[in-house]
Design a protein around this motif. Structure first.
Motif, PDB file in Angstrom:
ATOM      1  N   GLY A 277      26.866  42.142   9.578  1.00  0.00           N
ATOM      2  CA  GLY A 277      27.232  43.062  11.031  1.00  0.00           C
ATOM      3  C   GLY A 277      28.360  44.636  10.659  1.00  0.00           C
ATOM      4  O   GLY A 277      28.422  44.837  11.791  1.00  0.00           O
ATOM      5  N   VAL A 278      28.805  43.984   9.350  1.00  0.00           N
ATOM      6  CA  VAL A 278      29.582  45.730   9.138  1.00  0.00           C
ATOM      7  C   VAL A 278      28.642  46.755   8.925  1.00  0.00           C
ATOM      8  O   VAL A 278      28.891  47.731   9.229  1.00  0.00           O
ATOM      9  CB  VAL A 278      30.757  45.137   8.102  1.00  0.00           C
ATOM     10  CG1 VAL A 278      31.325  45.985   7.548  1.00  0.00           C
ATOM     11  CG2 VAL A 278      31.567  44.114   8.619  1.00  0.00           C
ATOM     12  N   GLY A 279      27.189  46.272   8.163  1.00  0.00           N
ATOM     13  CA  GLY A 279      26.907  47.542   7.518  1.00  0.00           C
ATOM     14  C   GLY A 279      26.212  48.263   8.766  1.00  0.00           C
ATOM     15  O   GLY A 279      25.576  49.260   9.153  1.00  0.00           O
ATOM     16  N   ALA A 280      25.826  47.208  10.112  1.00  0.00           N
ATOM     17  CA  ALA A 280      25.208  47.780  11.229  1.00  0.00           C
ATOM     18  C   ALA A 280      26.939  48.492  12.842  1.00  0.00           C
ATOM     19  O   ALA A 280      26.652  49.077  13.522  1.00  0.00           O
ATOM     20  CB  ALA A 280      24.996  46.804  12.004  1.00  0.00           C
ATOM     21  N   GLY A 281      28.067  48.706  11.313  1.00  0.00           N
ATOM     22  CA  GLY A 281      28.855  48.954  12.604  1.00  0.00           C
ATOM     23  C   GLY A 281      29.867  48.238  13.130  1.00  0.00           C
ATOM     24  O   GLY A 281      30.300  48.394  13.335  1.00  0.00           O
ATOM     25  N   GLY A 282      30.080  46.349  12.442  1.00  0.00           N
ATOM     26  CA  GLY A 282      30.370  46.166  13.506  1.00  0.00           C
ATOM     27  C   GLY A 282      31.762  46.401  12.389  1.00  0.00           C
ATOM     28  O   GLY A 282      32.145  46.392  11.136  1.00  0.00           O
ATOM     29  N   VAL A 283      32.803  45.266  13.417  1.00  0.00           N
ATOM     30  CA  VAL A 283      33.776  45.498  12.437  1.00  0.00           C
ATOM     31  C   VAL A 283      33.857  43.027  12.480  1.00  0.00           C
ATOM     32  O   VAL A 283      34.298  42.455  13.452  1.00  0.00           O
ATOM     33  CB  VAL A 283      35.185  45.352  12.681  1.00  0.00           C
ATOM     34  CG1 VAL A 283      35.091  47.377  12.712  1.00  0.00           C
ATOM     35  CG2 VAL A 283      35.280  45.106  14.117  1.00  0.00           C
ATOM     36  N   VAL A 284      34.788  42.932  11.742  1.00  0.00           N
ATOM     37  CA  VAL A 284      35.067  41.116  11.589  1.00  0.00           C
ATOM     38  C   VAL A 284      36.646  40.801  12.019  1.00  0.00           C
ATOM     39  O   VAL A 284      37.376  41.346  11.516  1.00  0.00           O
ATOM     40  CB  VAL A 284      35.119  40.285  10.243  1.00  0.00           C
ATOM     41  CG1 VAL A 284      35.091  39.199  10.278  1.00  0.00           C
ATOM     42  CG2 VAL A 284      33.365  40.807   9.814  1.00  0.00           C
ATOM     43  N   GLU A 285      36.662  39.706  12.861  1.00  0.00           N
ATOM     44  CA  GLU A 285      37.749  39.659  13.321  1.00  0.00           C
ATOM     45  C   GLU A 285      38.324  37.950  13.285  1.00  0.00           C
ATOM     46  O   GLU A 285      36.819  37.243  13.771  1.00  0.00           O
ATOM     47  CB  GLU A 285      38.434  39.982  15.133  1.00  0.00           C
ATOM     48  CG  GLU A 285      37.933  42.030  15.933  1.00  0.00           C
ATOM     49  CD  GLU A 285      37.379  41.587  17.585  1.00  0.00           C
ATOM     50  OE1 GLU A 285      37.723  40.554  17.946  1.00  0.00           O
ATOM     51  OE2 GLU A 285      38.008  43.267  17.593  1.00  0.00           O
TER      52      GLU A 285
END
Length: 211
Positions: free
Chosen positions: A111-119
Motif C-alpha cells: 500500500g505504500v507504493g500506492a501512496g499510502g502510509v503505514v500507521e
C-alpha cells in the motif's frame, strides 16, 4: 533455557550506599513471589543489560540465591539510560504467566507504493503463556498490507500456548491515505489586497465634508 544472572544478597541500604553500588557496576534488585519472603539482591549491570538486549524475560538467578524468575519491572533514570532498580518475581517451569510483549512490524506494505502510509498505533500486547515459552516479541508481517487494509490484535498468530489478553479489536497496524495539507494560498490571506485602517481618517473625512 533461561539466561543466567549472577546475584548476591544485598545487605547495604541507604541512598549513599546504593549510589556507590551503581557506580561499581551493579544494580539493586528485589526477588519476591510464591508466598516466600522478599530478598534484596545485587545484579551486575552488564549481565542484566545483556539479557535485555536479547529480549530475555525468564532468568536463572545463581550465586547468592538459586531461583527461576521473571524480570517483572525495571526502573530507569529520567533519561532512560541508566537502570536504577529491577524487580524479579519467582516462577516455576510449568507456571502460566501474564506478560506484555512488544509488537514489531516486518516487511514492506504494498500500500505504500500506492501512496499510502503505514500507521502502527499498538506497540505491545498483553498475553498469557507458559513461563518457559515467553516470546521475545510478536512479529507482524505486513508484506500483504494494501492501501485501506488493517490488522487487529485478533488477526495475529500468537506463539503456541499463548493466549491474547488485549482487546481483539485493538488496531495494530493499518495502511491509509496520508492527510493532505492545505495549500499555502488556502492557509493564508493575501494581506496586500486588504486596505489597512488609517487611524484618524474618519475624522479628517468628516471635517472635510463640513468645509
Amino acid at each position: 533455557m533461561a539466561e543466567q544472572l549472577n546475584v548476591d544478597v544485598r545487605t547495604e541500604h541507604g541512598k549513599r550506599r546504593v549510589k556507590r553500588m551503581r557506580q561499581a557496576g551493579n544494580v539493586p534488585a528485589i526477588l519476591y513471589g510464591h508466598g516466600q519472603d522478599s530478598i534484596s539482591l545485587v545484579v551486575p549491570t552488564a549481565e542484566l543489560a545483556g539479557a535485555l538486549r536479547h529480549g530475555v524475560k525468564l532468568v536463572e538467578l545463581i550465586g547468592g540465591v538459586q531461583d527461576t524468575a521473571l524480570i517483572r519491572e525495571i526502573q530507569w533514570d529520567a533519561y532512560g539510560s541508566d537502570m536504577l532498580h529491577v524487580d524479579f518475581v519467582r516462577v516455576s517451569a510449568d507456571e502460566v504467566v501474564e506478560m506484555t510483549v512488544v509488537v514489531e512490524l516486518r516487511g514492506l506494505a504494498p500500500g505504500v507504493g500506492a501512496g499510502g502510509v503505514v500507521e502502527h498505533p499498538t506497540h505491545s500486547l498483553a498475553i498469557r503463556c507458559p513461563a518457559t515459552a515467553i516470546p521475545e516479541k510478536i512479529e507482524v508481517n505486513i508484506n500483504s498490507l494494501e492501501l485501506g487494509d488493517s490488522i487487529t490484535a485478533g488477526d495475529l498468530e500468537l506463539p503456541e500456548g499463548a493466549e491474547l489478553l488485549s482487546d481483539v479489536a485493538a488496531l495494530v497496524v493499518q495502511c491509509v491515505e496520508p492527510l493532505v495539507p492545505l495549500d499555502d494560498d488556502e492557509e493564508s490571506t493575501d494581506i496586500s489586497s486588504v486596505e489597512p485602517e488609517v487611524i484618524g481618517r474618519k475624522a479628517e473625512d468628516e471635517g472635510s465634508s463640513e468645509d
